[in-house]
Enzyme design. Sequence first.
Site, PDB file in Angstrom:
ATOM      1  N   ARG A 162       3.772   3.066  -6.852  1.00  0.00           N
ATOM      2  CA  ARG A 162       1.536   3.152  -7.036  1.00  0.00           C
ATOM      3  C   ARG A 162       1.831   4.673  -6.620  1.00  0.00           C
ATOM      4  O   ARG A 162       1.538   4.895  -8.188  1.00  0.00           O
ATOM      5  CB  ARG A 162       1.285   2.555  -6.044  1.00  0.00           C
ATOM      6  CG  ARG A 162       0.843   1.032  -5.514  1.00  0.00           C
ATOM      7  CD  ARG A 162       0.838   0.736  -4.253  1.00  0.00           C
ATOM      8  NE  ARG A 162      -0.955   1.074  -3.929  1.00  0.00           N
ATOM      9  CZ  ARG A 162      -1.279   1.083  -2.920  1.00  0.00           C
ATOM     10  NH1 ARG A 162      -0.597   0.701  -2.072  1.00  0.00           N
ATOM     11  NH2 ARG A 162      -2.508   2.113  -2.749  1.00  0.00           N
ATOM     12  N   ASP A 167       5.904  -3.351   1.150  1.00  0.00           N
ATOM     13  CA  ASP A 167       4.917  -1.566   1.127  1.00  0.00           C
ATOM     14  C   ASP A 167       5.930  -0.881   0.833  1.00  0.00           C
ATOM     15  O   ASP A 167       4.761   0.005  -0.003  1.00  0.00           O
ATOM     16  CB  ASP A 167       4.878  -1.829   2.757  1.00  0.00           C
ATOM     17  CG  ASP A 167       3.385  -0.740   2.451  1.00  0.00           C
ATOM     18  OD1 ASP A 167       2.507  -1.160   1.573  1.00  0.00           O
ATOM     19  OD2 ASP A 167       3.317   0.643   3.398  1.00  0.00           O
ATOM     20  N   HIS A 184      -5.574   1.607  13.672  1.00  0.00           N
ATOM     21  CA  HIS A 184      -4.735   2.563  12.421  1.00  0.00           C
ATOM     22  C   HIS A 184      -5.738   3.323  12.060  1.00  0.00           C
ATOM     23  O   HIS A 184      -7.871   2.570  11.997  1.00  0.00           O
ATOM     24  CB  HIS A 184      -4.761   1.410  11.509  1.00  0.00           C
ATOM     25  CG  HIS A 184      -4.438   1.795   9.855  1.00  0.00           C
ATOM     26  ND1 HIS A 184      -2.861   2.281  10.312  1.00  0.00           N
ATOM     27  CD2 HIS A 184      -5.267   2.335   8.654  1.00  0.00           C
ATOM     28  CE1 HIS A 184      -2.642   3.280   8.663  1.00  0.00           C
ATOM     29  NE2 HIS A 184      -4.243   3.264   7.596  1.00  0.00           N
ATOM     30  N   SER A 243      -1.791  -3.001   2.255  1.00  0.00           N
ATOM     31  CA  SER A 243      -0.720  -2.571   2.005  1.00  0.00           C
ATOM     32  C   SER A 243      -0.801  -1.881   3.892  1.00  0.00           C
ATOM     33  O   SER A 243       0.500  -1.808   4.527  1.00  0.00           O
ATOM     34  CB  SER A 243      -0.361  -0.476   1.802  1.00  0.00           C
ATOM     35  OG  SER A 243       0.440   0.265   2.382  1.00  0.00           O
ATOM     36  N   LYS A 294       0.528  -3.808   7.493  1.00  0.00           N
ATOM     37  CA  LYS A 294       1.402  -3.388   8.817  1.00  0.00           C
ATOM     38  C   LYS A 294       0.965  -3.529  10.016  1.00  0.00           C
ATOM     39  O   LYS A 294       1.610  -4.341  10.665  1.00  0.00           O
ATOM     40  CB  LYS A 294       1.857  -1.685   8.354  1.00  0.00           C
ATOM     41  CG  LYS A 294       2.529  -1.834   6.793  1.00  0.00           C
ATOM     42  CD  LYS A 294       2.550  -0.372   6.420  1.00  0.00           C
ATOM     43  CE  LYS A 294       1.594  -0.251   6.115  1.00  0.00           C
ATOM     44  NZ  LYS A 294       1.554   1.232   5.184  1.00  0.00           N
TER      45      LYS A 294
HETATM   46  N1  URA Z   1      -2.335   3.855   3.926  1.00  0.00           N
HETATM   47  C1  URA Z   1      -1.641   2.793   3.433  1.00  0.00           C
HETATM   48  O1  URA Z   1      -0.414   2.559   4.427  1.00  0.00           O
HETATM   49  N2  URA Z   1      -1.457   2.440   2.401  1.00  0.00           N
HETATM   50  C2  URA Z   1      -2.048   2.624   0.864  1.00  0.00           C
HETATM   51  O2  URA Z   1      -1.818   2.349  -0.089  1.00  0.00           O
HETATM   52  C3  URA Z   1      -2.775   3.817   1.304  1.00  0.00           C
HETATM   53  C4  URA Z   1      -2.900   4.777   2.551  1.00  0.00           C
END
Ligand code: URA
Length: 436
Positions: A170, A163, A84, A185, A189
Amino acid sequence: VSSGAVPLIERKKNGGELAPDEIRALLAGYLDKSIPDYQVAAWLMAVCWRGMTEGETLAMTQAMVDTGATLEWADLDRPTVDKHSTGGVGDKTSLVLVPLMAEAGAAFVKMSGRGLGHTGGTLDKLESIAGFRTELGLEEMGAQVRRIGCALVGQSPALVPADGALYSLRDVTATVDSVPLIASSIMSKKLAGGAGTIVLDVKWGSGAFMTTPEAARELAGALVRIGDGAGRRTRAVLSSMREPLGRAVGNALEVREALDTLNGSGPADLWALTLELGTHLMLLSGLASSADDAVRTLTALRDSGAAARRMEMLVEAQGGDPRVVARPDLLPAAPVVRTVAADADGWVAEAEARGIAEAALQLGAGRLRKGDPVDPAVGVVVLARVGDRLAPGAPLAEVHARTEAAAEAAEARLRAAFRLSPEAVAAPGEPYETVG
Ligand code: URA
């Protein structure tokens, strides 16, 4: 139930710690609407100010994962890997790394997002290949990975539904920039994706989410602690995002550069980052016994053309024309290409990622609002890197535009992103920093 949320918000407001069950109850109540979003928003704001302990952050992540499906790869005969990036400008690393690692013996399902604001999204890039499908169902995705070892797809909505819901709350309550909330977050994933090995590319600089190395280091630490806590082999690499990665910024331009890199002729910094991330994936997943071994293997897979052939299989499996891998000239191209030249001589002191991204965005390569269309052909190719010495009239960048007027407007914005210095400036060449 909603009155039950008040003491939890109160405790976090006062700097106390919530138990895993309490965090789970808040999330479940938010999703089933028994806790109203204003209470969840108040709790998120308290988290922004007070933070979360390591235990809370891990509990939050696991509670998020448990709101949806998780992928299982136990029957695979190859190690599962994932990566990621926290997002940047010109970051097309996944397009190189995914087929390369699959060729090296890993199973790699890379779920990605779309671009928003100044950062690009892998899905938008891939869709510049005519016919390429990024929305695969879980079954089709699983079958593809079992057959060819890799997939480049959209984040499945079946995974971590909490999420999306939390992120939109948010987004409108100024509670995005909290390290435990960002880390949970991202990692929810990754955990739901099921890979045993996870490497995180945490960017810092003007083009990134985290502008300083200190902030990036803090996020990297939080990400790695969650991964370790959840029993995954996890490592983070810090990399600079002051200049764009590689030269191309814009969807088809970036795909072309990624394909050039697979074919052995891409920019050095993109290949270096691909090798760095790939080396950690190889070591952690047991596909290499040393860093030298990993670099040798990955380089040989590029040089033999095997990784490029793996990319052809992936493009074909997902509905695109595989000939594009050997012939990137088949990708959409912009009708207007204009060179932006330096108007003085000197050393390039800044080629600022954020400003270059904004020029590409203005050309139509990105979106300002969710759901806006993007133009696959337009963007910027950066020709001057920090540390280069330029003569007057030397090219700074190329603008790829839909119209002359758009090119003209982008040129002005692009010029402002470059700063030349009369004194020598060294090329950055920072070593990567590893966390975990
Ligand atoms: N990327 C994400 O997947 N979540 C966040 O909260 C910020 C950046």
